[in-house]
Design a protein around this motif. Sequence first.
Motif, short mmCIF file in Angstrom:
data_model
loop_
_atom_site.label_atom_id
_atom_site.label_comp_id
_atom_site.label_asym_id
_atom_site.label_seq_id
_atom_site.Cartn_x
_atom_site.Cartn_y
_atom_site.Cartn_z
N PRO A 1 10.55 -4.78 -3.55
CA PRO A 1 10.52 -3.75 -4.56
C PRO A 1 9.34 -4.09 -5.85
O PRO A 1 9.70 -4.83 -6.64
N LEU A 2 8.33 -3.92 -5.46
CA LEU A 2 7.09 -4.33 -6.33
C LEU A 2 7.26 -3.58 -7.68
O LEU A 2 6.74 -4.01 -8.91
N ARG A 3 8.03 -2.69 -7.87
CA ARG A 3 8.27 -2.06 -9.12
C ARG A 3 8.84 -2.64 -10.10
O ARG A 3 9.11 -2.75 -11.37
N LYS A 4 9.68 -3.86 -9.62
CA LYS A 4 10.63 -4.75 -10.39
C LYS A 4 9.78 -5.92 -10.92
O LYS A 4 10.52 -6.80 -11.73
N SER B 1 0.94 -1.20 0.03
CA SER B 1 -0.09 0.07 -0.06
C SER B 1 0.97 1.39 0.12
O SER B 1 0.62 2.32 -0.48
N SER B 2 1.97 1.12 0.56
CA SER B 2 2.73 2.43 0.66
C SER B 2 3.50 2.80 -0.63
O SER B 2 3.75 3.76 -1.22
N GLN B 3 3.74 1.49 -1.46
CA GLN B 3 4.40 1.84 -2.81
C GLN B 3 3.28 2.19 -3.69
O GLN B 3 3.57 2.93 -4.57
N SER C 1 4.73 7.88 -9.59
CA SER C 1 6.06 7.45 -9.56
C SER C 1 6.25 6.03 -9.57
O SER C 1 7.36 5.63 -10.05
N PHE C 2 5.34 5.29 -8.99
CA PHE C 2 5.24 3.76 -9.17
C PHE C 2 5.21 3.31 -10.48
O PHE C 2 6.13 2.47 -10.98
#
Lengths: 263, 285
Positions: free
Chosen positions: A111-114, A13-15, A21-22
């Motif tokens: 790092p869910l962005r990955k 949730s924070s990401q 930006s995500f």
Amino acid sequence: MRAYWALLRGQASSQFSYRASFAVDLVANVWSTALDVVTILVLFGVTRTLGGLDLHQALVITGMSACAFATADMLVGNVERITLYVRTGRFDTVLVRPLRALPQLLLLDLPLRKLSRAALGAGVYLFALGTAGITWTPARVLLAIVAPVAGVVFFGAMFVITASVAFWWTESGEFGNAFTYGGRDFTSYPVSVYSGWFRTAFAYTLGFAFVSYYPALALLGVPDPIGLPGWTGWCAPLVALAATALATLIWRLGLRHYTSTGS
Amino acid sequence: MDSLTATVPRTRYANAAAETRTFWALTVAGFRRYSTYRQATVAGAFTNTVFGFLRCYVLLAVAAGAGTATVAGYDPARLATFVWFGQGLLTVVALWGWTDLAQRISTGDVVADLLRPINPVTNYLATDVGRAGHAVLTRLLPPVLIGPLFFPIYLPHRWSTWPLFVLSVVLATVLCFGCRFLVNASAYWLLDIRGPMILWTLLSGVLGGLYFPLRFLPDWLIGPLWLLTPLPSLFQTPLDVLVEVDPTPRQLGLIAIQAAWAVGLLLLCRLVQRRAERKLVVQGG
């Protein structure tokens, strides 16, 4: 278990809360895997074979490696931040909680962005499987699924082992990168490209040959110019398990060795 | 309200000798700062060397697979030199990992830089030159000495190439500093520079010539890339000068392009810094 789940949900949730930006991060992360593929394409622009394989065959190796590395990097790669934790003494906060240290470290900043990168890796792998002219048998289908999973486990173990070095050598800096990112580079190309003691060290002593090269040869039905038999590719899960056992051992030793910096 | 600024008006025609002394002092300080991270330096040199082996074997396999005497103008010995000196140069020009300025901007410490009687661009450049000097000794030498033990490499045949190579490395370092300064300075506007940083890391590596020599790319791409972007000047130019893929006049031409980019970027850095200072005043009141 519920505590770990809460950690993960909090992270997610924070990401997600900074949506723009995500999104930028998702797109940016695709590029490093894309570059690996572009590099292979450029190299094949000036040569027809690399280590005895043509472009489509070599792409199976690159795809399998990219898929395994990107996934492991997302799930376990963060453990390399341990140097920071040990140096600043923040590692103590992790240890005093009634949870196991390693899962906490991994979930504290997953790092869910990955995700995008792991997805691209999988995409390249599937594309390569489809275009390399593989004669499919049930056994090969199984290997095509098991091999990248074993690769994820193997790279995960490698991340943990190199991160554990920080328990003894706080200022290890980029040392671990030689074996994690270096391992990714090594497994992106046919092992037959390398030679001498360097090949022996990386491919067989450290086990990187079993991440993508031998499984890919088994899928393609191509004999190994180095001379190992065809069933070698099937050993990938065993090598991954051995690496995991070693990683567990070194991590435990490291934890026991850890003395707080006291800062 | 343009008379209200946080910066002290600078003396226009200060004593050149004093300025040189300041620059030198900052350079020495930069050198000494990095010489304290001894263990990390050893670890970094080790990693650079491992990557040297990885890249060298791959490029030599490309040369072997091509079946011709040279690929894109490089014979195997030139490719080996390209890789090993490239691994050494990586930390000298410092392609990656410099976020000092961005960190000072986000914490607000940068205000202290503005109170100093020296332009921030000059200040950071001097420190960076010191850092590069340290890197020449500790990060350029190991791969450059280890590589030739395991691979036949190419050393320049023309005496003029050595001074040209040194000049080209100096220009590449200044040029790379300019690029990094601009990436960092975007923090004045963005605060979080992760986006520009990722973009810079990826573009500088691939278009600078780190992953493969740029001459492997099709011709119609190389010319515009070299003239219209500073990236090939970071890495590819010093290495190409060293392995003598071109005759001397062309080496000079490539270095001239580097010099033009270096001057242009430093001017741009000063301009950006001035703009940012005005904006800081507005923000900080």
